[in-house]
Design an enzyme around this catalytic site. Structure first.
Site, mmCIF file in Angstrom:
data_model
loop_
_atom_site.group_PDB
_atom_site.id
_atom_site.type_symbol
_atom_site.label_atom_id
_atom_site.label_comp_id
_atom_site.label_asym_id
_atom_site.label_seq_id
_atom_site.Cartn_x
_atom_site.Cartn_y
_atom_site.Cartn_z
ATOM 1 N N THR A 250 -0.417 22.079 28.450
ATOM 2 C CA THR A 250 -1.533 22.787 27.822
ATOM 3 C C THR A 250 -2.026 23.902 28.733
ATOM 4 O O THR A 250 -2.379 24.997 28.276
ATOM 5 C CB THR A 250 -2.678 21.818 27.497
ATOM 6 O OG1 THR A 250 -2.179 20.741 26.719
ATOM 7 C CG2 THR A 250 -3.774 22.521 26.714
ATOM 8 N N ARG B 2 0.802 8.383 33.752
ATOM 9 C CA ARG B 2 -0.171 7.430 33.196
ATOM 10 C C ARG B 2 -1.597 7.744 33.666
ATOM 11 O O ARG B 2 -2.565 7.418 32.974
ATOM 12 C CB ARG B 2 0.196 6.000 33.600
ATOM 13 C CG ARG B 2 1.334 5.392 32.778
ATOM 14 C CD ARG B 2 1.520 3.928 33.090
ATOM 15 N NE ARG B 2 2.345 3.253 32.102
ATOM 16 C CZ ARG B 2 2.415 1.933 31.962
ATOM 17 N NH1 ARG B 2 1.713 1.143 32.758
ATOM 18 N NH2 ARG B 2 3.187 1.397 31.049
ATOM 19 N N VAL B 3 -1.739 8.336 34.832
ATOM 20 C CA VAL B 3 -3.070 8.661 35.359
ATOM 21 C C VAL B 3 -3.118 10.146 35.671
ATOM 22 O O VAL B 3 -2.440 10.623 36.585
ATOM 23 C CB VAL B 3 -3.388 7.844 36.629
ATOM 24 C CG1 VAL B 3 -4.785 8.201 37.150
ATOM 25 C CG2 VAL B 3 -3.303 6.355 36.336
ATOM 26 N N LYS C 229 -19.567 9.763 22.912
ATOM 27 C CA LYS C 229 -20.788 9.054 23.314
ATOM 28 C C LYS C 229 -21.872 10.037 23.731
ATOM 29 O O LYS C 229 -23.049 9.856 23.416
ATOM 30 C CB LYS C 229 -20.485 8.091 24.466
ATOM 31 C CG LYS C 229 -21.714 7.363 24.993
ATOM 32 C CD LYS C 229 -21.352 6.362 26.082
ATOM 33 C CE LYS C 229 -22.614 5.639 26.581
ATOM 34 N NZ LYS C 229 -22.287 4.593 27.580
ATOM 35 N N HIS D 238 -4.950 -0.671 -19.407
ATOM 36 C CA HIS D 238 -5.735 -1.623 -18.614
ATOM 37 C C HIS D 238 -4.840 -2.482 -17.720
ATOM 38 O O HIS D 238 -4.958 -3.705 -17.673
ATOM 39 C CB HIS D 238 -6.604 -2.498 -19.522
ATOM 40 C CG HIS D 238 -7.569 -1.703 -20.349
ATOM 41 N ND1 HIS D 238 -8.604 -0.984 -19.802
ATOM 42 C CD2 HIS D 238 -7.633 -1.494 -21.686
ATOM 43 C CE1 HIS D 238 -9.281 -0.373 -20.771
ATOM 44 N NE2 HIS D 238 -8.706 -0.665 -21.923
ATOM 45 N N ASN E 195 -3.428 -15.606 -17.796
ATOM 46 C CA ASN E 195 -2.178 -16.206 -18.230
ATOM 47 C C ASN E 195 -1.409 -15.213 -19.108
ATOM 48 O O ASN E 195 -1.992 -14.559 -19.957
ATOM 49 C CB ASN E 195 -2.437 -17.478 -19.033
ATOM 50 C CG ASN E 195 -2.838 -18.647 -18.167
ATOM 51 O OD1 ASN E 195 -2.304 -18.856 -17.103
ATOM 52 N ND2 ASN E 195 -3.796 -19.433 -18.669
ATOM 53 N N ARG F 288 6.673 -18.632 -9.237
ATOM 54 C CA ARG F 288 5.554 -18.260 -10.119
ATOM 55 C C ARG F 288 5.167 -16.811 -9.832
ATOM 56 O O ARG F 288 5.329 -16.312 -8.736
ATOM 57 C CB ARG F 288 4.343 -19.153 -9.858
ATOM 58 C CG ARG F 288 4.598 -20.625 -10.104
ATOM 59 C CD ARG F 288 3.316 -21.420 -9.908
ATOM 60 N NE ARG F 288 3.568 -22.837 -9.880
ATOM 61 C CZ ARG F 288 2.618 -23.759 -9.726
ATOM 62 N NH1 ARG F 288 1.362 -23.381 -9.576
ATOM 63 N NH2 ARG F 288 2.927 -25.037 -9.719
#
Length: 507
Positions: free
Chosen positions: A40, A67-68, A140, A269, A408, A503
């Site tokens: 960037t 990572r850091v 924040k 419906h 049903n 079912r």
């Protein structure tokens, strides 16, 4: 505390740089100084603007394989310091921490990496630490800081800068903070769900792209849709899709996906009132409409075939709300588009979630989507008579419809055409009687028809009634302690019955 704040220093560290150049240029024109990392920083400098490296401020290089980078008091102190609190200002002065007034950051593509099928080490590396911490810190402290947490907020930031320069109001900063927490909560939900896998230890569902609907199920209810409906459909004509339209469209998609051959379905419906599988879309339409031309009025239509002019001319003869197809011939669209409010959708290839959920009481119900589609191999013949090849085809056809009907439910079919169905009844006998009455009303001969039930028969009464109407084959899940009574009736009257063991209740 003043509500308006001037942006003097911006921390920018992003992956997505498209659309960022105008923002950087405007900020530079407003005298804003830049602080950045890696790629960037190079991007900002390539535009011809000076940019200070984060490493120069913190005096620490990027470590642990990247990572850091930004996790340092001189970064987070500059974001979190409360400009109106004297103690905070004294401390940042003492430790030579610059105020950071704007943070533009995005997150590693965790969801995309999971979706790509990458190995776990690669997925873990896409869990963002610095980015998510910057987002939370800046959001924040929205009283003093503007946070842009994703590429989706580039345009609102650009509009704000073009309207009144590098000065922000409390209302604007709070809006960006709200959007930032939407980004962070969605990201964390995705990570949790990855780790939770199939355990379901907690319910975390996050969906973006809110669409405000005209109203909910009824005009006095508010309604919203969250999700990317544009990934599933191109709407090429008609009015805005409503809450009830979406319910019917969902039911229509679930139903048509059961069929591989050319099929047309008409729904009302959430239930099919007409459906047929034929060699062409036109034939499918004509036979689907014949199933219940009355209920088809104002319905939702769906097919898995391309709609041509001949089919469109016939379809255009009735009033309907929505039509869905994978494509339309140009002259077909000219015909179907004659009604101003008619919703015409082109369905795209888009994956559907494998889980379903609904809110009720004080919680949420979650289940696997019912993806079971019975095949001839799933059928167990329990009668002396073995069903013919045509009866097997019709029973599997009817079973797909009953699976997608409100319980049903009973479905009567013949020749891969829905003759009639009874749905949403408190009694399975009532569902059958409703289906028989509808079939008679529209002139169907039930001799040689098949019957499908979404659950077992606790008594043989439905089989007896169907047999008396000429039904010759029955498909049902089985499992009743009185199954033998139904088997015996079929044997005595020359009917075939198969059970599936599955079912398909639907509420």
């Amino acid at each position: 505390m003043s509500e308006t704040k001037r942006i003097k220093t911006a921390l920018v560290s992003v992956y997505h740089k498209e659309g960022l150049d105008e923002i950087i240029t405007k900020l530079h024109e407003e005298g804003v100084e830049f602080l950045s990392t890696g790629g960037t920083r190079q991007f900002i400098e390539s535009l011809g603007y000076p940019c200070k490296a984060v490493e120069d401020l913190t005096t620490y290089p990027s470590i642990l394989g990247g990572r850091v980078k930004t996790l340092h008091p001189k970064i987070f102190g500059g974001i979190l310091c409360r400009r109106g609190l004297e103690q905070d200002m004294q401390q940042i002065a003492k430790y030579e921490i610059p105020e950071i007034d704007l943070v533009i950051v995005d997150l590693y593509p965790f969801e995309a990496t999971v979706a790509s099928g990458a190995e776990e080490p690669a997925i873990i590396e896409k869990i963002d630490i610095g980015g998510i911490s910057l987002i939370r810190a800046a959001a924040k402290n929205y009283n003093d800081v503007v946070i842009v947490a994703s590429q989706a907020q580039y345009q609102p930031l650009r509009d704000m800068l073009m309207e009144h320069g590098a000065v922000t109001s409390l209302e604007e900063r709070r809006w960006f903070a709200k959007e930032a927490f939407a980004v962070s909560s969605h990201y964390d939900s995705a990570i949790f769900n990855y780790f939770d896998g199939e355990e379901g230890s907690a319910f975390r569902c996050s969906a973006n792209n809110q669409k405000t609907l005209r109203y909910g199920e009824n005009p006095h209810q508010k309604g919203y849709f969250y999700g990317n409906i544009d990934a599933m459909f191109d709407q090429i004509h008609g009015k805005e899709i409503s809450y009830n339209n979406l319910l019917d469209i969902n039911a229509a998609v679930d139903l048509i996906d059961e069929f591989d051959e050319t099929t047309f379905a008409i729904l009302k419906h959430n239930n099919a009132c007409g459906l047929a599988s034929r060699a062409t879309v036109l034939e499918s339409w004509n036979d689907a409409l014949a199933g219940d031309p009355v209920s088809a009025f104002g319905g939702v239509l769906i097919t898995n075939g391309v709609i041509d002019k001949a089919a469109a001319e016939e379809i255009n003869k009735i009033f309907f709300e929505v039509i869905i197809a994978p494509d339309y011939d140009v002259d077909a669209l000219e015909i179907l588009g004659q009604k101003k409010n008619r919703i015409i959708l082109v369905r795209k290839q888009a994956a559907l979630p494998k889980k379903q959920f609904r809110s009720l009481l004080n919680g949420v119900l979650v289940q696997d989507r019912d993806l079971k589609v019975e095949t001839p191999e799933d059928l167990k013949t329990v009668t002396t008579k073995t069903p013919t090849e045509q009866e097997v085809e019709d029973m599997l056809f009817a079973n797909k419809i009953v699976k997608n009907s409100k319980s049903n439910a009973i479905v009567l079919a013949k020749g891969k055409q829905l003759l009639a169905s009874g749905v949403g009844q408190t009694s399975r006998v009532d569902a059958l009687k409703q289906a028989i009455e509808k079939a008679h009303n529209f002139g169907f001969d039930l001799n040689g028809a098949v019957m499908a039930s979404d659950a077992f028969f606790p008594f043989p009464d439905c089989v007896e009634i169907a047999g008396n109407e000429g039904v010759t084959a029955v498909i049902q899940p089985g499992g009743s302690i009185k199954d033998e009574l139904s088997f015996e009736y079929c044997n005595e009257h020359g009917m075939a019955m198969v059970i599936t063991g599955f079912r398909h209740f639907k509420h």
